[in-house]
Write an enzyme that holds these catalytic residues in place. Structure first.
Site, PDB file in Angstrom:
ATOM      1  N   ASN A   9       0.873  -1.178   0.000  1.00 11.14           N
ATOM      2  CA  ASN A   9       0.000   0.000   0.000  1.00 11.14           C
ATOM      3  C   ASN A   9       0.908   1.226   0.000  1.00 11.14           C
ATOM      4  OD1 ASN A   9      -1.808   2.023   0.520  1.00 11.14           O
ATOM      5  ND2 ASN A   9      -2.383   1.304   2.565  1.00 11.14           N
ATOM      6  N   LYS A  11       0.183   4.241  -0.373  1.00 12.04           N
ATOM      7  CA  LYS A  11      -0.450   5.445   0.184  1.00 12.04           C
ATOM      8  C   LYS A  11      -0.168   6.653  -0.706  1.00 12.04           C
ATOM      9  CE  LYS A  11      -0.303   3.301   4.681  1.00 12.04           C
ATOM     10  NZ  LYS A  11      -0.239   3.434   6.124  1.00 12.04           N
ATOM     11  N   HIS A  95      -9.606   1.128   4.551  1.00 11.62           N
ATOM     12  CA  HIS A  95      -8.369   1.314   5.313  1.00 11.62           C
ATOM     13  C   HIS A  95      -8.640   2.270   6.473  1.00 11.62           C
ATOM     14  CE1 HIS A  95      -4.326   2.586   6.363  1.00 11.62           C
ATOM     15  NE2 HIS A  95      -3.925   1.466   5.802  1.00 11.62           N
ATOM     16  N   GLU A  97      -7.073   4.681   7.583  1.00  9.35           N
ATOM     17  CA  GLU A  97      -6.871   6.110   7.273  1.00  9.35           C
ATOM     18  C   GLU A  97      -8.076   6.679   6.543  1.00  9.35           C
ATOM     19  OE1 GLU A  97      -3.054   5.522   5.445  1.00  9.35           O
ATOM     20  OE2 GLU A  97      -2.222   5.033   7.412  1.00  9.35           O
ATOM     21  N   GLU A 164      -5.683  -4.834  10.607  1.00 10.16           N
ATOM     22  CA  GLU A 164      -4.666  -3.815  10.838  1.00 10.16           C
ATOM     23  C   GLU A 164      -4.996  -3.042  12.111  1.00 10.16           C
ATOM     24  OE1 GLU A 164      -2.551  -2.659   6.962  1.00 10.16           O
ATOM     25  OE2 GLU A 164      -4.350  -1.442   7.073  1.00 10.16           O
ATOM     26  N   GLY A 170       2.179   2.402  10.819  1.00 11.02           N
ATOM     27  CA  GLY A 170       3.144   3.492  10.663  1.00 11.02           C
ATOM     28  C   GLY A 170       3.821   3.913  11.953  1.00 11.02           C
ATOM     29  N   SER A 209       3.062  -1.961  10.488  1.00 14.74           N
ATOM     30  CA  SER A 209       4.502  -2.025  10.743  1.00 14.74           C
ATOM     31  C   SER A 209       5.118  -3.387  10.410  1.00 14.74           C
ATOM     32  CB  SER A 209       4.819  -1.618  12.189  1.00 14.74           C
ATOM     33  OG  SER A 209       4.434  -0.277  12.421  1.00 14.74           O
TER      34      SER A 209
END
Ligand code: PGA
Length: 250
Positions: A9, A11, A95, A97, A164, A170, A209
């Site tokens: 991904n 991003k 996701h 985010e 996730e 991250g 991560s």
């Protein structure tokens, strides 16, 4: 036996040129042994470039999101048909985010999932709890709510799930293999109740991560079938190491 699936991904990272270099480097080195499914999910601006750079390799092309309508006055959005037309075979949906910053809900995840599958895309539906939710002991309840809402009325043929934990994305704080397996096992059992034996084929990826030095212990878990990789997918070497590490070892 489920074939591991590793998706990068990217991003909101990279120019078209950087995307061409990264995808070209991966295509040159990925090899032809087809024991792991590998997808690259670049930003929309680089999708055509990445498609060209990976042509003839076994890399798949994916997108990071889509809209559920086929076409229309939806400024800024991209449909499932457009992604297929651009060469994508899979798409990330829901996701964290998107949920956190762009108002994604379980209901919109559900609409996107149905649109993706109807168009012939494999959907990677993301679920996972925040740190506050984990500390409150509600991890499994949150994941169950996201699954129930996101998968309502949908089949499991072109479905992958990515667990996730938001606190691991991250941050460098990876879930321990036991923490991840607990949730993956829960998801597997939940899918089994909904879909019966067909759920045995659904791949459940871990994300948050993932790095070359933790993929081996994660993929040794029985219900972890690969990874959704953010930061470490932006370098050829680290991504290829993760792909190699995702193989199940007996
Ligand atoms: P990360 O991101 O690997 O950089 O933690 C994973 C993801 O958000 O899919």
């Amino acid at each position: 036996m489920r074939k591991p699936f590793v998706a990068g991904n990217w991003k909101m990272h990279g120019t078209v040129r950087e995307a061409a270099e990264l995808a070209g480097g991966l295509a040159a080195q990925i090899g032809h042994v087809d024991n792991v499914d590998v997808a690259l999910c670049p930003p929309y601006t680089a999708i055509g470039t990445v498609r060209d750079a990976i042509r003839g390799s076994r890399l798949r092309l994916g997108a990071q999101d889509l809209h559920w309508e086929k076409s229309g006055a939806y400024t800024g959005e991209v449909s499932a048909g457009m992604l297929i037309d651009a060469g994508c075979s899979c798409v990330i949906i829901g996701h964290s985010e998107r949920r956190q910053f762009f108002g994604e809900t379980d209901d919109s995840v559900n609409r996107k999932l149905k649109a993706a599958v109807a168009a012939g895309l494999e959907a990677i539906v993301c679920v996972g709890e925040t740190l506050v939710e984990r500390e409150a002991g509600s991890t499994l309840a949150v994941v169950e709510r996201q699954l129930a809402g996101g998968l309502e009325g949908a089949g499991c043929d072109q479905l992958a799930i990515a667990y996730e934990p938001v606190w691991a994305i991250g941050t460098g704080k990876v879930a321990t293999p036991d923490q991840a397996q607990e949730v993956h096992g829960f998801i597997r059992a939940w899918l089994g109740r909904k879909y019966g034996h067909a759920a045995d084929c659904v791949r459940i990826l871990y994300g948050g991560s993932v790095k070359p030095d933790n993929i081996l212990s994660l993929s040794a878990q029985p219900d972890i079938d690969g990874a959704l990789v953010g930061g470490a997918s932006l370098k050829v070497d680290s991504f290829l190491d993760i792909v190699g590490g995702s193989l199940k070892r007996e």
